[in-house]
Enzyme design. Structure first.
Site, short mmCIF file in Angstrom:
data_model
loop_
_atom_site.label_atom_id
_atom_site.label_comp_id
_atom_site.label_asym_id
_atom_site.label_seq_id
_atom_site.Cartn_x
_atom_site.Cartn_y
_atom_site.Cartn_z
N GLY A 244 0.80 -1.22 0.00
CA GLY A 244 0.00 0.00 0.00
C GLY A 244 0.84 1.27 0.00
N THR A 245 1.87 1.29 0.81
CA THR A 245 2.70 2.48 0.90
C THR A 245 3.34 2.80 -0.45
OG1 THR A 245 3.12 2.26 3.25
CG2 THR A 245 4.76 3.47 1.99
N ASN B 115 -8.76 3.65 7.89
CA ASN B 115 -8.13 2.60 8.68
C ASN B 115 -8.37 2.73 10.18
OD1 ASN B 115 -6.44 4.91 7.97
ND2 ASN B 115 -4.89 3.98 9.30
N GLN C 56 -8.01 -0.85 3.08
CA GLN C 56 -8.88 -1.40 4.13
C GLN C 56 -10.19 -1.94 3.58
OE1 GLN C 56 -8.10 -1.92 7.24
NE2 GLN C 56 -6.26 -0.66 7.47
N ALA D 126 -2.26 -6.87 -0.22
CA ALA D 126 -2.59 -8.26 0.08
C ALA D 126 -2.70 -8.56 1.56
CB ALA D 126 -1.54 -9.18 -0.54
N HIS D 127 -1.88 -7.91 2.38
CA HIS D 127 -1.78 -8.40 3.76
C HIS D 127 -2.95 -7.99 4.65
CE1 HIS D 127 -0.42 -4.92 6.32
NE2 HIS D 127 -0.23 -4.40 5.12
N THR E 15 12.61 -7.65 -10.40
CA THR E 15 12.10 -9.00 -10.65
C THR E 15 10.78 -9.19 -9.91
OG1 THR E 15 14.31 -9.83 -10.95
CG2 THR E 15 12.62 -11.46 -10.40
N CYS F 56 0.44 8.29 23.21
CA CYS F 56 1.44 7.71 24.10
C CYS F 56 2.02 6.41 23.57
CB CYS F 56 0.83 7.50 25.46
SG CYS F 56 0.13 9.01 26.11
#
Lengths: 145, 383
Positions: free
Chosen positions: B71-72, B150, B178, B199-200, B236, B323
Protein backbone atom coordinates in the site's frame (compact mmCIF):
# COMPACT_ATOMS: atom_id res chain seq x y z
CA UNK A 1 8.50 2.37 19.99
CA UNK A 2 11.14 0.54 21.96
CA UNK A 3 9.87 -2.23 24.21
CA UNK A 4 9.53 -1.69 27.94
CA UNK A 5 11.90 -3.42 30.35
CA UNK A 6 10.68 -6.32 32.49
CA UNK A 7 10.80 -4.07 35.53
CA UNK A 8 8.59 -1.47 33.88
CA UNK A 9 6.09 -4.15 32.90
CA UNK A 10 6.06 -5.61 36.44
CA UNK A 11 5.44 -2.21 37.97
CA UNK A 12 2.80 -1.44 35.37
CA UNK A 13 0.96 -4.75 35.64
CA UNK A 14 1.05 -4.83 39.46
CA UNK A 15 1.66 -1.30 40.68
CA UNK A 16 2.69 -0.88 44.29
CA UNK A 17 1.01 1.62 46.61
CA UNK A 18 -1.81 2.58 44.26
CA UNK A 19 -4.55 4.53 45.98
CA UNK A 20 -5.13 7.60 48.12
CA UNK A 21 -4.09 8.60 51.61
CA UNK A 22 -6.97 10.22 53.45
CA UNK A 23 -5.76 13.23 55.43
CA UNK A 24 -2.44 13.11 53.61
CA UNK A 25 0.26 15.48 54.88
CA UNK A 26 0.86 16.62 51.31
CA UNK A 27 -0.42 15.96 47.79
CA UNK A 28 1.57 16.59 44.62
CA UNK A 29 -0.48 17.07 41.46
CA UNK A 30 1.37 17.02 38.15
CA UNK A 31 0.58 16.49 34.47
CA UNK A 32 -2.64 17.26 32.62
CA UNK A 33 -5.30 15.43 30.59
CA UNK A 34 -4.24 17.05 27.31
CA UNK A 35 -0.78 15.53 27.34
CA UNK A 36 -2.29 12.28 28.57
CA UNK A 37 -0.64 11.88 31.96
CA UNK A 38 -2.01 12.97 35.31
CA UNK A 39 -0.24 11.95 38.48
CA UNK A 40 -1.18 12.64 42.07
CA UNK A 41 1.27 11.64 44.79
CA UNK A 42 0.01 11.46 48.39
CA UNK A 43 2.48 11.48 51.30
CA UNK A 44 2.10 10.99 55.02
CA UNK A 45 4.96 12.60 56.92
CA UNK A 46 6.07 11.67 60.43
CA UNK A 47 9.22 11.87 62.52
CA UNK A 48 11.67 9.03 63.01
CA UNK A 49 13.53 8.25 66.26
CA UNK A 50 16.13 10.90 65.62
CA UNK A 51 13.45 13.49 64.97
CA UNK A 52 13.91 13.68 61.19
CA UNK A 53 10.83 14.10 59.07
CA UNK A 54 10.38 11.05 56.91
CA UNK A 55 7.97 9.84 54.22
CA UNK A 56 6.10 7.45 56.45
CA UNK A 57 3.59 6.44 53.79
CA UNK A 58 3.16 7.24 50.11
CA UNK A 59 0.51 6.39 47.54
CA UNK A 60 -0.29 7.43 44.00
CA UNK A 61 -3.11 7.80 41.53
CA UNK A 62 -2.17 8.06 37.89
CA UNK A 63 -3.85 8.32 34.54
CA UNK A 64 -1.39 7.53 31.81
CA UNK A 65 0.60 5.05 29.80
CA UNK A 66 2.56 2.09 31.10
CA UNK A 67 5.60 4.29 31.78
CA UNK A 68 3.54 6.78 33.76
CA UNK A 69 2.05 4.03 35.93
CA UNK A 70 5.36 2.19 36.37
CA UNK A 71 7.26 5.34 37.38
CA UNK A 72 4.49 6.21 39.86
CA UNK A 73 4.75 2.79 41.41
CA UNK A 74 8.55 2.97 41.52
CA UNK A 75 8.73 6.41 43.16
CA UNK A 76 6.58 5.20 46.02
CA UNK A 77 9.03 2.38 46.60
CA UNK A 78 12.06 4.64 46.35
CA UNK A 79 10.67 7.35 48.63
CA UNK A 80 9.09 5.29 51.39
CA UNK A 81 11.01 5.67 54.65
CA UNK A 82 13.37 8.33 53.30
CA UNK A 83 13.83 11.70 54.99
CA UNK A 84 12.05 14.52 53.19
CA UNK A 85 15.41 15.97 52.18
CA UNK A 86 16.53 12.68 50.63
CA UNK A 87 13.18 11.98 49.03
CA UNK A 88 13.26 15.41 47.45
CA UNK A 89 16.60 14.53 45.84
CA UNK A 90 15.21 11.57 43.87
CA UNK A 91 15.56 12.39 40.19
CA UNK A 92 13.90 11.24 36.97
CA UNK A 93 17.13 9.43 36.20
CA UNK A 94 16.93 7.56 39.51
CA UNK A 95 13.40 6.41 38.75
CA UNK A 96 14.31 5.34 35.23
CA UNK A 97 17.40 3.51 36.49
CA UNK A 98 15.43 1.65 39.14
CA UNK A 99 13.12 0.48 36.33
CA UNK A 100 16.09 -0.73 34.23
CA UNK A 101 15.56 2.19 31.88
CA UNK A 102 12.69 3.72 29.92
CA UNK A 103 12.32 4.08 26.15
CA UNK A 104 14.01 7.40 25.25
CA UNK A 105 10.74 8.93 24.07
CA UNK A 106 9.19 8.27 27.50
CA UNK A 107 12.04 9.71 29.56
CA UNK A 108 10.46 13.13 29.80
CA UNK A 109 6.77 12.92 28.96
CA UNK A 110 5.76 10.13 31.28
CA UNK A 111 8.50 10.30 33.84
CA UNK A 112 6.65 12.72 36.06
CA UNK A 113 6.88 10.82 39.31
CA UNK A 114 9.84 12.66 40.84
CA UNK A 115 8.14 15.96 40.04
CA UNK A 116 4.99 14.66 41.70
CA UNK A 117 6.89 13.69 44.81
CA UNK A 118 8.64 17.08 44.99
CA UNK A 119 5.28 18.80 44.63
CA UNK A 120 3.84 16.66 47.43
CA UNK A 121 6.73 17.48 49.75
CA UNK A 122 6.38 21.19 49.03
CA UNK A 123 2.62 21.01 49.49
CA UNK A 124 3.29 19.62 52.94
CA UNK A 125 5.89 22.28 53.77
CA UNK A 126 3.67 25.12 52.58
CA UNK A 127 0.71 23.77 54.56
CA UNK A 128 3.02 23.86 57.58
CA UNK A 129 3.73 27.50 56.89
CA UNK A 130 7.31 26.65 55.91
CA UNK A 131 9.37 27.53 52.88
CA UNK A 132 9.13 25.06 49.98
CA UNK A 133 12.33 23.38 48.84
CA UNK A 134 13.82 24.69 45.66
CA UNK A 135 13.72 22.80 42.42
CA UNK A 136 17.32 22.42 41.37
CA UNK A 137 18.34 21.27 37.94
CA UNK A 138 18.68 17.55 37.80
CA UNK A 139 22.24 16.32 37.87
CA UNK A 140 23.47 12.82 38.53
CA UNK A 141 21.72 10.27 40.63
CA UNK A 142 21.12 10.73 44.31
CA UNK A 143 20.94 6.96 44.68
CA UNK A 144 24.59 6.60 43.84
CA UNK A 145 25.78 8.48 46.91
CA UNK B 1 -2.72 -18.65 26.76
CA UNK B 2 -4.78 -18.33 23.61
CA UNK B 3 -4.48 -15.19 21.53
CA UNK B 4 -7.54 -13.28 20.44
CA UNK B 5 -6.40 -11.26 17.47
CA UNK B 6 -8.54 -8.15 16.97
CA UNK B 7 -6.08 -6.05 15.00
CA UNK B 8 -6.92 -7.17 11.47
CA UNK B 9 -6.79 -3.60 10.19
CA UNK B 10 -3.08 -3.63 11.04
CA UNK B 11 -2.49 -6.91 9.28
CA UNK B 12 -4.06 -10.33 8.90
CA UNK B 13 -2.77 -13.85 9.25
CA UNK B 14 -1.90 -15.65 6.03
CA UNK B 15 -4.85 -17.86 5.05
CA UNK B 16 -4.04 -21.57 4.61
CA UNK B 17 -5.39 -21.52 1.04
CA UNK B 18 -3.14 -18.55 0.26
CA UNK B 19 -0.17 -20.28 1.81
CA UNK B 20 -0.90 -23.38 -0.27
CA UNK B 21 -1.15 -21.39 -3.49
CA UNK B 22 2.09 -19.56 -2.71
CA UNK B 23 3.95 -22.69 -1.80
CA UNK B 24 2.82 -24.43 -5.00
CA UNK B 25 4.00 -21.41 -6.93
CA UNK B 26 7.37 -21.48 -5.16
CA UNK B 27 7.61 -25.04 -6.48
CA UNK B 28 6.46 -24.79 -10.08
CA UNK B 29 6.43 -21.05 -10.71
CA UNK B 30 9.72 -19.98 -9.18
CA UNK B 31 11.18 -18.75 -12.45
CA UNK B 32 11.79 -15.16 -13.42
CA UNK B 33 8.68 -14.05 -15.24
CA UNK B 34 10.91 -12.15 -17.71
CA UNK B 35 12.83 -15.26 -18.77
CA UNK B 36 12.18 -16.91 -22.13
CA UNK B 37 12.54 -20.51 -20.99
CA UNK B 38 9.87 -22.82 -19.63
CA UNK B 39 10.46 -21.91 -15.98
CA UNK B 40 10.09 -18.23 -16.84
CA UNK B 41 7.02 -18.86 -18.96
CA UNK B 42 5.34 -20.81 -16.16
CA UNK B 43 5.90 -17.89 -13.81
CA UNK B 44 4.65 -15.48 -16.47
CA UNK B 45 1.45 -17.49 -16.91
CA UNK B 46 0.76 -17.36 -13.19
CA UNK B 47 1.53 -13.66 -13.11
CA UNK B 48 -0.84 -12.94 -15.99
CA UNK B 49 -3.60 -14.98 -14.40
CA UNK B 50 -3.20 -13.17 -11.07
CA UNK B 51 -3.25 -9.81 -12.83
CA UNK B 52 -6.46 -10.76 -14.59
CA UNK B 53 -8.13 -12.12 -11.45
CA UNK B 54 -7.40 -9.03 -9.37
CA UNK B 55 -8.32 -6.63 -12.19
CA UNK B 56 -11.70 -8.35 -12.58
CA UNK B 57 -12.34 -8.03 -8.85
CA UNK B 58 -12.49 -4.23 -9.22
CA UNK B 59 -14.04 -4.25 -12.73
CA UNK B 60 -10.96 -2.66 -14.28
CA UNK B 61 -11.29 -2.37 -18.05
CA UNK B 62 -9.09 0.44 -19.23
CA UNK B 63 -6.55 0.14 -16.45
CA UNK B 64 -3.11 -1.38 -16.11
CA UNK B 65 -2.50 -3.28 -12.90
CA UNK B 66 1.03 -2.69 -11.62
CA UNK B 67 2.23 -4.95 -8.84
CA UNK B 68 4.12 -3.19 -6.05
CA UNK B 69 5.54 -3.91 -2.61
CA UNK B 70 2.32 -2.84 -0.88
CA UNK B 71 0.00 0.00 0.00
CA UNK B 72 2.70 2.48 0.90
CA UNK B 73 4.51 2.03 -2.40
CA UNK B 74 1.27 2.14 -4.40
CA UNK B 75 0.23 5.41 -2.75
CA UNK B 76 3.69 6.90 -3.23
CA UNK B 77 3.70 5.77 -6.85
CA UNK B 78 0.21 7.10 -7.59
CA UNK B 79 0.96 10.55 -6.20
CA UNK B 80 4.64 11.09 -7.03
CA UNK B 81 4.39 9.21 -10.32
CA UNK B 82 1.54 11.41 -11.49
CA UNK B 83 3.26 14.58 -10.27
CA UNK B 84 6.47 13.67 -12.09
CA UNK B 85 4.57 12.77 -15.24
CA UNK B 86 2.46 15.93 -15.42
CA UNK B 87 4.53 19.06 -15.35
CA UNK B 88 1.86 21.75 -15.39
CA UNK B 89 -0.69 21.26 -12.64
CA UNK B 90 0.62 21.91 -9.16
CA UNK B 91 -2.40 21.52 -6.88
CA UNK B 92 -3.61 18.39 -5.09
CA UNK B 93 -6.79 17.89 -3.07
CA UNK B 94 -6.98 15.35 -0.26
CA UNK B 95 -8.59 14.90 3.16
CA UNK B 96 -7.41 15.24 6.73
CA UNK B 97 -8.00 11.54 7.40
CA UNK B 98 -5.67 9.92 4.87
CA UNK B 99 -3.13 7.30 5.84
CA UNK B 100 0.30 8.67 6.76
CA UNK B 101 1.78 7.32 3.53
CA UNK B 102 -0.49 9.65 1.56
CA UNK B 103 -0.13 12.64 3.89
CA UNK B 104 3.64 12.34 4.11
CA UNK B 105 3.98 11.88 0.34
CA UNK B 106 1.96 15.07 -0.15
CA UNK B 107 4.06 16.82 2.49
CA UNK B 108 7.10 15.81 0.46
CA UNK B 109 5.60 17.32 -2.71
CA UNK B 110 4.79 20.53 -0.82
CA UNK B 111 8.52 20.96 -0.35
CA UNK B 112 8.80 21.01 -4.13
CA UNK B 113 6.23 23.72 -4.67
CA UNK B 114 2.98 21.78 -4.80
CA UNK B 115 -0.07 23.24 -3.07
CA UNK B 116 -2.21 20.77 -1.17
CA UNK B 117 -5.77 21.31 0.07
CA UNK B 118 -6.63 19.12 3.05
CA UNK B 119 -10.42 18.79 3.22
CA UNK B 120 -12.19 18.67 6.56
CA UNK B 121 -14.45 15.77 7.36
CA UNK B 122 -17.60 15.71 9.46
CA UNK B 123 -18.09 13.99 12.82
CA UNK B 124 -18.49 10.63 11.08
CA UNK B 125 -15.40 11.15 8.98
CA UNK B 126 -17.21 11.86 5.72
CA UNK B 127 -15.97 14.34 3.17
CA UNK B 128 -18.34 17.17 2.26
CA UNK B 129 -18.98 16.81 -1.47
CA UNK B 130 -19.67 20.50 -1.97
CA UNK B 131 -16.41 21.43 -0.28
CA UNK B 132 -14.67 18.89 -2.49
CA UNK B 133 -16.21 20.37 -5.62
CA UNK B 134 -15.23 23.88 -4.58
CA UNK B 135 -11.67 22.84 -3.81
CA UNK B 136 -10.96 21.51 -7.31
CA UNK B 137 -9.58 24.12 -9.68
CA UNK B 138 -8.16 24.08 -13.19
CA UNK B 139 -4.75 23.61 -11.60
CA UNK B 140 -5.81 20.49 -9.63
CA UNK B 141 -3.65 17.59 -10.74
CA UNK B 142 -5.12 14.97 -8.45
CA UNK B 143 -7.79 14.27 -5.86
CA UNK B 144 -6.80 11.55 -3.41
CA UNK B 145 -9.43 10.28 -0.95
CA UNK B 146 -9.14 7.18 1.19
CA UNK B 147 -12.00 4.71 0.61
CA UNK B 148 -12.31 2.93 3.95
CA UNK B 149 -10.61 4.75 6.78
CA UNK B 150 -8.13 2.60 8.68
CA UNK B 151 -8.88 4.07 12.11
CA UNK B 152 -12.57 4.83 12.31
CA UNK B 153 -13.82 2.72 9.39
CA UNK B 154 -15.65 5.48 7.51
CA UNK B 155 -16.47 4.52 3.92
CA UNK B 156 -16.50 7.42 1.48
CA UNK B 157 -18.94 7.63 -1.38
CA UNK B 158 -16.53 6.78 -4.20
CA UNK B 159 -19.11 7.07 -6.94
CA UNK B 160 -20.09 10.62 -6.04
CA UNK B 161 -16.52 11.73 -5.41
CA UNK B 162 -15.34 10.18 -8.68
CA UNK B 163 -18.15 11.86 -10.60
CA UNK B 164 -17.29 15.29 -9.17
CA UNK B 165 -13.56 14.86 -9.77
CA UNK B 166 -14.14 13.93 -13.41
CA UNK B 167 -16.67 16.69 -13.99
CA UNK B 168 -14.07 19.14 -12.77
CA UNK B 169 -11.46 17.59 -15.03
CA UNK B 170 -9.08 16.16 -12.45
CA UNK B 171 -7.70 12.69 -11.69
CA UNK B 172 -9.14 10.49 -8.92
CA UNK B 173 -6.99 8.30 -6.70
CA UNK B 174 -8.31 6.23 -3.83
CA UNK B 175 -6.49 4.18 -1.23
CA UNK B 176 -8.66 1.09 -0.81
CA UNK B 177 -6.33 -1.03 1.33
CA UNK B 178 -8.88 -1.40 4.13
CA UNK B 179 -11.98 -1.74 1.99
CA UNK B 180 -10.77 -4.02 -0.83
CA UNK B 181 -12.94 -7.19 -0.92
CA UNK B 182 -15.04 -5.87 1.99
CA UNK B 183 -16.78 -3.17 -0.06
CA UNK B 184 -17.66 -3.24 -3.75
CA UNK B 185 -15.29 -1.24 -5.92
CA UNK B 186 -15.99 -0.59 -9.59
CA UNK B 187 -13.18 1.27 -11.35
CA UNK B 188 -15.49 2.30 -14.21
CA UNK B 189 -18.70 3.20 -12.39
CA UNK B 190 -16.81 4.90 -9.55
CA UNK B 191 -14.66 6.89 -12.01
CA UNK B 192 -11.44 5.73 -10.37
CA UNK B 193 -8.23 6.55 -12.23
CA UNK B 194 -5.77 5.25 -9.66
CA UNK B 195 -6.53 2.52 -7.13
CA UNK B 196 -4.30 1.34 -4.30
CA UNK B 197 -4.86 -2.16 -2.92
CA UNK B 198 -2.73 -4.65 -1.04
CA UNK B 199 -2.59 -8.26 0.08
CA UNK B 200 -1.78 -8.40 3.76
CA UNK B 201 -5.06 -6.84 4.94
CA UNK B 202 -7.02 -9.62 3.22
CA UNK B 203 -5.18 -12.71 4.49
CA UNK B 204 -2.50 -12.48 1.82
CA UNK B 205 1.25 -12.02 2.22
CA UNK B 206 2.97 -8.85 3.42
CA UNK B 207 5.04 -6.92 0.91
CA UNK B 208 2.62 -7.32 -2.01
CA UNK B 209 0.27 -4.70 -3.38
CA UNK B 210 -0.91 -3.14 -6.58
CA UNK B 211 -1.70 0.16 -8.20
CA UNK B 212 -4.30 0.18 -10.95
CA UNK B 213 -3.61 2.94 -13.41
CA UNK B 214 -6.03 4.33 -15.98
CA UNK B 215 -4.66 4.05 -19.52
CA UNK B 216 -3.01 7.21 -20.78
CA UNK B 217 -2.38 8.84 -17.40
CA UNK B 218 1.34 9.10 -18.09
CA UNK B 219 2.79 8.13 -14.72
CA UNK B 220 6.54 8.27 -14.30
CA UNK B 221 8.01 5.19 -12.63
CA UNK B 222 9.65 5.54 -9.21
CA UNK B 223 11.78 2.43 -9.70
CA UNK B 224 13.84 2.37 -12.87
CA UNK B 225 15.54 -0.76 -14.09
CA UNK B 226 14.75 -3.67 -16.35
CA UNK B 227 11.38 -2.37 -17.43
CA UNK B 228 9.11 -4.79 -15.59
CA UNK B 229 5.42 -4.07 -15.13
CA UNK B 230 4.99 -2.18 -18.42
CA UNK B 231 8.14 -0.21 -17.63
CA UNK B 232 6.37 1.38 -14.66
CA UNK B 233 7.88 -0.62 -11.84
CA UNK B 234 11.16 -2.37 -12.40
CA UNK B 235 12.44 -5.23 -10.31
CA UNK B 236 12.10 -9.00 -10.65
CA UNK B 237 8.46 -9.70 -10.08
CA UNK B 238 7.43 -11.42 -6.84
CA UNK B 239 5.29 -14.04 -8.54
CA UNK B 240 4.64 -16.31 -5.52
CA UNK B 241 3.59 -13.27 -3.47
CA UNK B 242 1.36 -12.08 -6.29
CA UNK B 243 -0.22 -15.51 -6.65
CA UNK B 244 -0.91 -15.31 -2.91
CA UNK B 245 -2.44 -11.86 -3.38
CA UNK B 246 -4.68 -13.21 -6.12
CA UNK B 247 -5.81 -16.13 -3.96
CA UNK B 248 -6.40 -13.75 -1.05
CA UNK B 249 -8.97 -11.80 -3.06
CA UNK B 250 -11.19 -14.91 -2.84
CA UNK B 251 -11.09 -15.21 0.96
CA UNK B 252 -13.58 -12.55 2.02
CA UNK B 253 -17.05 -13.07 0.58
CA UNK B 254 -20.62 -12.21 1.59
CA UNK B 255 -20.61 -14.76 4.41
CA UNK B 256 -17.34 -13.49 5.89
CA UNK B 257 -18.53 -9.88 5.71
CA UNK B 258 -21.73 -10.78 7.52
CA UNK B 259 -19.81 -12.76 10.13
CA UNK B 260 -17.38 -9.92 10.86
CA UNK B 261 -20.15 -7.32 10.96
CA UNK B 262 -22.18 -9.39 13.39
CA UNK B 263 -19.21 -9.87 15.74
CA UNK B 264 -18.35 -6.17 15.48
CA UNK B 265 -21.93 -5.28 16.38
CA UNK B 266 -21.85 -7.68 19.33
CA UNK B 267 -18.63 -6.05 20.54
CA UNK B 268 -19.90 -2.48 20.22
CA UNK B 269 -23.19 -3.35 21.90
CA UNK B 270 -21.34 -4.99 24.79
CA UNK B 271 -18.88 -2.16 25.30
CA UNK B 272 -21.33 0.70 24.99
CA UNK B 273 -22.65 -0.22 28.47
CA UNK B 274 -19.48 1.24 29.91
CA UNK B 275 -19.94 4.78 31.29
CA UNK B 276 -18.17 7.64 29.54
CA UNK B 277 -17.53 5.55 26.44
CA UNK B 278 -18.61 6.08 22.84
CA UNK B 279 -18.17 4.80 19.31
CA UNK B 280 -16.18 7.02 16.94
CA UNK B 281 -17.09 7.15 13.26
CA UNK B 282 -20.39 6.19 11.60
CA UNK B 283 -22.96 4.02 13.38
CA UNK B 284 -22.53 0.28 12.89
CA UNK B 285 -25.73 -0.14 10.88
CA UNK B 286 -25.33 3.00 8.76
CA UNK B 287 -23.76 1.28 5.77
CA UNK B 288 -21.02 3.89 5.95
CA UNK B 289 -18.64 1.84 8.06
CA UNK B 290 -16.22 -1.00 7.30
CA UNK B 291 -17.77 -4.30 8.41
CA UNK B 292 -14.95 -5.18 10.79
CA UNK B 293 -14.10 -1.84 12.41
CA UNK B 294 -14.99 -0.64 15.89
CA UNK B 295 -13.30 2.42 17.35
CA UNK B 296 -14.22 3.43 20.87
CA UNK B 297 -13.14 6.08 23.31
CA UNK B 298 -12.97 5.23 26.99
CA UNK B 299 -12.58 8.35 29.07
CA UNK B 300 -10.30 8.33 32.15
CA UNK B 301 -8.15 5.48 30.84
CA UNK B 302 -5.14 5.81 28.57
CA UNK B 303 -4.90 3.85 25.33
CA UNK B 304 -1.43 2.37 25.65
CA UNK B 305 -2.23 1.15 29.15
CA UNK B 306 -5.48 -0.42 27.86
CA UNK B 307 -3.63 -2.13 24.98
CA UNK B 308 -0.97 -3.58 27.26
CA UNK B 309 -3.41 -4.77 29.94
CA UNK B 310 -5.53 -6.44 27.25
CA UNK B 311 -2.40 -7.93 25.72
CA UNK B 312 -1.62 -9.54 29.06
CA UNK B 313 -5.07 -11.17 28.80
CA UNK B 314 -4.27 -12.44 25.30
CA UNK B 315 -6.17 -9.76 23.36
CA UNK B 316 -4.47 -7.83 20.54
CA UNK B 317 -5.92 -4.38 19.74
CA UNK B 318 -4.47 -0.99 18.86
CA UNK B 319 -4.84 2.58 20.02
CA UNK B 320 -5.10 6.10 18.65
CA UNK B 321 -3.32 7.38 21.72
CA UNK B 322 -0.28 9.55 21.28
CA UNK B 323 1.44 7.71 24.10
CA UNK B 324 1.95 4.60 22.02
CA UNK B 325 3.24 6.36 18.93
CA UNK B 326 6.80 7.14 18.00
CA UNK B 327 6.06 10.83 17.74
CA UNK B 328 3.81 11.28 20.79
CA UNK B 329 1.31 12.94 18.47
CA UNK B 330 -2.30 11.87 18.85
CA UNK B 331 -4.16 10.43 15.85
CA UNK B 332 -4.80 13.01 13.12
CA UNK B 333 -7.97 11.14 12.18
CA UNK B 334 -9.50 11.47 15.64
CA UNK B 335 -8.53 15.14 15.66
CA UNK B 336 -10.21 15.62 12.28
CA UNK B 337 -13.53 14.21 13.55
CA UNK B 338 -13.42 16.64 16.45
CA UNK B 339 -12.00 14.63 19.34
CA UNK B 340 -10.03 16.63 21.86
CA UNK B 341 -6.56 15.41 22.72
CA UNK B 342 -7.65 14.23 26.15
CA UNK B 343 -10.33 12.13 24.43
CA UNK B 344 -8.14 10.61 21.77
CA UNK B 345 -5.74 9.31 24.43
CA UNK B 346 -8.36 6.79 25.56
CA UNK B 347 -9.25 5.51 22.11
CA UNK B 348 -9.01 1.88 21.03
CA UNK B 349 -9.48 0.30 17.62
CA UNK B 350 -10.81 -3.24 17.43
CA UNK B 351 -10.72 -4.82 13.97
CA UNK B 352 -12.43 -8.16 13.59
CA UNK B 353 -11.13 -10.99 11.43
CA UNK B 354 -12.85 -13.88 9.66
CA UNK B 355 -11.67 -16.40 12.27
CA UNK B 356 -12.92 -14.60 15.37
CA UNK B 357 -15.80 -16.19 17.28
CA UNK B 358 -18.72 -15.05 19.41
CA UNK B 359 -17.03 -16.55 22.46
CA UNK B 360 -13.90 -14.52 21.79
CA UNK B 361 -15.94 -11.34 21.57
CA UNK B 362 -17.76 -12.18 24.78
CA UNK B 363 -14.43 -12.74 26.54
CA UNK B 364 -13.08 -9.51 25.06
CA UNK B 365 -16.06 -7.50 26.33
CA UNK B 366 -15.51 -8.86 29.85
CA UNK B 367 -11.76 -8.15 29.70
CA UNK B 368 -12.23 -4.61 28.40
CA UNK B 369 -14.77 -3.86 31.12
CA UNK B 370 -12.38 -5.15 33.79
CA UNK B 371 -9.43 -3.27 32.32
CA UNK B 372 -11.26 0.03 32.08
CA UNK B 373 -12.51 -0.33 35.65
CA UNK B 374 -8.99 -1.10 36.89
CA UNK B 375 -7.48 1.88 35.09
CA UNK B 376 -10.23 4.22 36.19
CA UNK B 377 -9.58 3.27 39.78
CA UNK B 378 -6.07 4.57 39.24
CA UNK B 379 -7.21 7.83 37.64
CA UNK B 380 -6.91 10.77 40.08
CA UNK B 381 -9.98 12.70 38.93
CA UNK B 382 -12.56 13.09 36.16
CA UNK B 383 -11.96 16.00 33.85
Amino acid sequence: MENYSKKVMENFMKPKNMGEIKDASGVGKVGNPVCGDIMWIYIMVSKDKSGNEIVKDIKFKTLGCAAAIATSSMITELAKGKTLADAYKITKADVAKALDGLPPIKMHCSNLASDGLKAAINDYLVKQGRKPMEHTKEAGSSLRS
Amino acid sequence: MRTIYLDNAATTKLHPLVRKAMSECEEDGFGNSSSLHSAGRKAKEKLDLARETISKKVFAKNHKLIFTSGGTESNNFAIKGLALGSREKKHIVTTKIEHDCVLNTLGFLEKYGYKVTYLDVDKEGLVNLEALENAITKDTLLVSVIHGNNEIGTIQNLKEIGRIVHEKGSVFHTDACQSFTKQPIDMEKDNIDLLTINAHKIYGPKGVGALLVKEGLGLEPLLHGGGHEYGLRSGTVNVPGIVGFSKATEIIGEREIEHMASLRNQLVKGLKDIDDCWLNGPEVDSGKRLCNNANLTFMYAEGEAIVLYLDALGICVSTGSACSSNTLKPSHVLKAIGLKQEQSHGTIRFSIGIDNTTEEIKYTIDCVKGTIEKLRQMCPYKY
